[in-house]
Scaffold this active site. Structure first.
Site, PDB file in Angstrom:
ATOM      1  CE  LYS A 272      -3.910   2.026   2.313  1.00  0.00           C
ATOM      2  NZ  LYS A 272      -4.857   1.842   3.416  1.00  0.00           N
TER       3      LYS A 272
ATOM      4  NE  ARG B  69      -6.513   9.381   3.512  1.00  0.00           N
ATOM      5  CZ  ARG B  69      -5.241   9.698   3.362  1.00  0.00           C
ATOM      6  NH1 ARG B  69      -4.881  10.976   3.328  1.00  0.00           N
ATOM      7  NH2 ARG B  69      -4.325   8.772   3.260  1.00  0.00           N
TER       8      ARG B  69
ATOM      9  CE  LYS C 125      -4.252   7.493   6.769  1.00  0.00           C
ATOM     10  NZ  LYS C 125      -5.361   6.529   6.597  1.00  0.00           N
TER      11      LYS C 125
ATOM     12  CE  LYS D 248      -6.179   1.456  -0.568  1.00  0.00           C
ATOM     13  NZ  LYS D 248      -6.801   1.258   0.724  1.00  0.00           N
TER      14      LYS D 248
HETATM   15  C1  PBG Z   1      -6.956   3.238   5.276  1.00  0.00           C
HETATM   16  C2  PBG Z   1      -7.600   3.010   3.960  1.00  0.00           C
HETATM   17  C3  PBG Z   1      -7.377   3.767   2.814  1.00  0.00           C
HETATM   18  C4  PBG Z   1      -8.188   3.273   1.822  1.00  0.00           C
HETATM   19  C5  PBG Z   1      -8.870   2.175   2.348  1.00  0.00           C
HETATM   20  N1  PBG Z   1      -8.504   2.027   3.690  1.00  0.00           N
HETATM   21  C6  PBG Z   1      -6.402   4.856   2.591  1.00  0.00           C
HETATM   22  C7  PBG Z   1      -6.401   5.993   3.495  1.00  0.00           C
HETATM   23  O1  PBG Z   1      -7.431   6.505   3.913  1.00  0.00           O
HETATM   24  O2  PBG Z   1      -5.286   6.426   3.786  1.00  0.00           O
HETATM   25  C8  PBG Z   1      -8.279   3.847   0.455  1.00  0.00           C
HETATM   26  C9  PBG Z   1      -9.336   3.329  -0.439  1.00  0.00           C
HETATM   27  C10 PBG Z   1      -9.641   4.221  -1.582  1.00  0.00           C
HETATM   28  O3  PBG Z   1      -9.062   5.305  -1.757  1.00  0.00           O
HETATM   29  O4  PBG Z   1     -10.527   3.842  -2.351  1.00  0.00           O
HETATM   30  N2  PBG Z   1      -6.812   2.138   6.073  1.00  0.00           N
END
Ligand code: PBG
Length: 333
Positions: free
Chosen positions: A203, A213, A226, A257
Site C-alpha cells: 500500500k 477519506r 501516512k 494499492k
Molecule cells: C486506510 C484506507 C485507505 C483506503 C482504504 N482504507 C487509505 C487511506 O485513507 O489512507 C483507500 C481506499 C480508496 O481510496 O478507495 N486504512
C-alpha cells in the site's frame, strides 16, 4: 532505395488478425469476468437511507439494511465478494480507535446481517483502525508517532471480532509491521483457521485516497500524512520485500494499492510470488474517470472496462473496484 512493406516486415502482418471482431476475439489473451470483481461498499448508521459522496459520483454510503440489498444484487450478478468500509459516528471515535473492538460496531453488524441474508457472497473486512480513530490514522497515535506493536495487538483483536461476526477474509490495510502474523495467530487461537487473510501488502503513500477519506469521514480529521507506515511511491524493491514478508507471515492473498499508477508492481508481485494477487482501484482513480466522463472528455464506460482489463493483463487475479456493479451489469450484457 525504398523497401516495400513486405521487405520490411518479412511478410509478417500483425493486422491480419485484427481485421474483424471474430478474429480479434480469437486471439484475445486476457479476459475480464464478473468473478474478478470485488465490490467495496460504504456503511452508515440508520435505516433505509443513503448518502451521496461528493467526490465519488455514483457511489453512496448505505445503511446496513440497504447494504444487505446491495450484497443481494452483487451476488445475483455473480460478484464473488464485497468489502465493507464504515463511516463511524464521530462520538464513537477516539485516540486508540477502541470502538474497533466492539462486537456491535457498524462493520460487525453489517457482516452479520449480510451473512444471514446473502450467505453465498464472500465478506472482506478491513481491520485497520482509521474509521475508528479521532485522528484518522490507521494505528494508535502516541506523542505524534503511530506506535507499531500496540496497534498490531489491537488490529489482531479487531480481526478476531470481525471473524466472529462472520467475515470470510480479513484484509488489514494499515501496513503495521508484523500484523499479518499477529492476525493469523489470533485467528487460529480463536478457532478461525478457515478465515483467510488478504494482505494490503503493498500500500503506497498515494495522493489517490482523498475521496475515500471523504466517504468514511476521515479527511477533516487526519493530522499529518501516512508516510511513516505506507510505502514510498518510488520504491519497487521495498514493495517486493513487504510482500515477501507478508506471505511468510501467513497471507493467503496479497494486494497492490492503488491500481493503475502501480501496474508495474502488480506485474512484479504476481511474477515473483505466484500467489493470488489483487489490486485496489482506489477512490481517486474512480473519481478521475468519473470526472472526465462527466465532462464528456472520455467515454467513461469504455475507460472503466479498459482499466479493469489492464489489471488482468498485468497479472491480477481480481480487482477491488467501485465500478464492480456497473462492470458486472455490462459483462452480463
Ligand atoms: C486506510 C484506507 C485507505 C483506503 C482504504 N482504507 C487509505 C487511506 O485513507 O489512507 C483507500 C481506499 C480508496 O481510496 O478507495 N486504512
Amino acid at each position: 532505395m525504398t523497401r516495400s512493406v513486405d521487405e520490411i516486415t518479412g511478410g509478417k502482418r500483425l493486422r491480419r488478425m485484427r481485421k474483424a471482431d471474430w478474429s480479434r476475439r480469437l486471439v484475445r489473451e486476457t479476459e475480464l469476468t464478473t468473478s474478478d470483481l470485488i465490490w467495496p461498499i460504504f456503511l452508515i448508521e440508520g435505516e433505509n437511507r443513503t448518502e451521496a459522496i461528493a467526490a465519488m459520483p455514483g457511489v453512496e454510503r448505505l445503511t446496513v439494511d440497504l447494504a444487505v440489498k446491495a450484497a443481494e444484487e452483487a451476488a445475483k450478478l455473480g460478484i464473488p465478494a464485497i468489502a465493507t468500509f464504515p463511516n463511524v459516528a464521530m462520538e464513537k471515535r477516539d485516540t486508540t480507535g477502541s470502538h474497533s473492538l466492539d462486537a456491535d460496531n457498524l462493520i460487525n453488524r453489517a457482516t452479520r446481517a449480510i451473512k444471514a441474508a446473502v450467505p453465498e457472497i464472500g465478506i472482506i473486512t478491513d481491520a485497520a483502525l482509521d474509521p475508528f480513530t479521532d485522528h484518522g490514522h490507521d494505528g494508535i497515535l502516541r506523542d505524534g508517532i503511530i506506535v507499531n506493536d500496540e496497534s498490531v495487538a489491537q488490529i489482531a483483536k479487531a480481526a478476531v471480532g470481525q471473524a466472529e461476526a462472520g467475515a470470510d477474509i480479513i484484509a488489514p490495510s494499515d501496513m503495521m509491521d508484523g500484523r499479518i502474523g499477529a492476525i493469523r495467530d489470533a485467528l487460529d487461537a480463536a478457532g478461525f483457521q478457515d478465515v483467510a487473510i488478504m494482505s494490503y501488502a503493498t500500500k503506497f503513500a498515494s495522493a489517490c485516497y482523498g475521496p475515500y477519506r471523504e466517504a468514511i469521514g476521515t479527511s477533516g480529521l487526519l493530522k499529518g500524512d501516512k508516510k511513516t507506515y505506507y510505502i514510498d511511491p518510488a520504491n519497487t524493491e521495498e514493495a517486493l520485500r513487504e510482500t515477501e514478508a507478508d506471505i511468510a507471515e501467513g497471507a493467503d492473498m496479497v494486494m497492490v494499492k492503488p491500481g493503475l499508477p502501480y501496474l508495474d508492481i502488480c506485474h512484479r508481485v504476481k511474477e515473483t510470488f505466484q500467489i493470488p494477487t489483487y489490486v485496489y482501484q482506489v477512490s481517486g482513480e474512480y473519481a478521475m474517470i468519473e470526472a472526465a466522463a462527466a465532462n464528456g472528455w472520455i467515454d467513461g464506460e469504455r475507460v472503466m472496462m479498459e482499466s479493469l482489463l489492464a489489471f488482468k493483463r498485468a497479472g491480477c487475479d481480481g480487482i477491488l473496484t467501485y465500478f464492480a456493479l456497473r462492470a458486472a451489469r455490462l459483462l452480463k450484457g
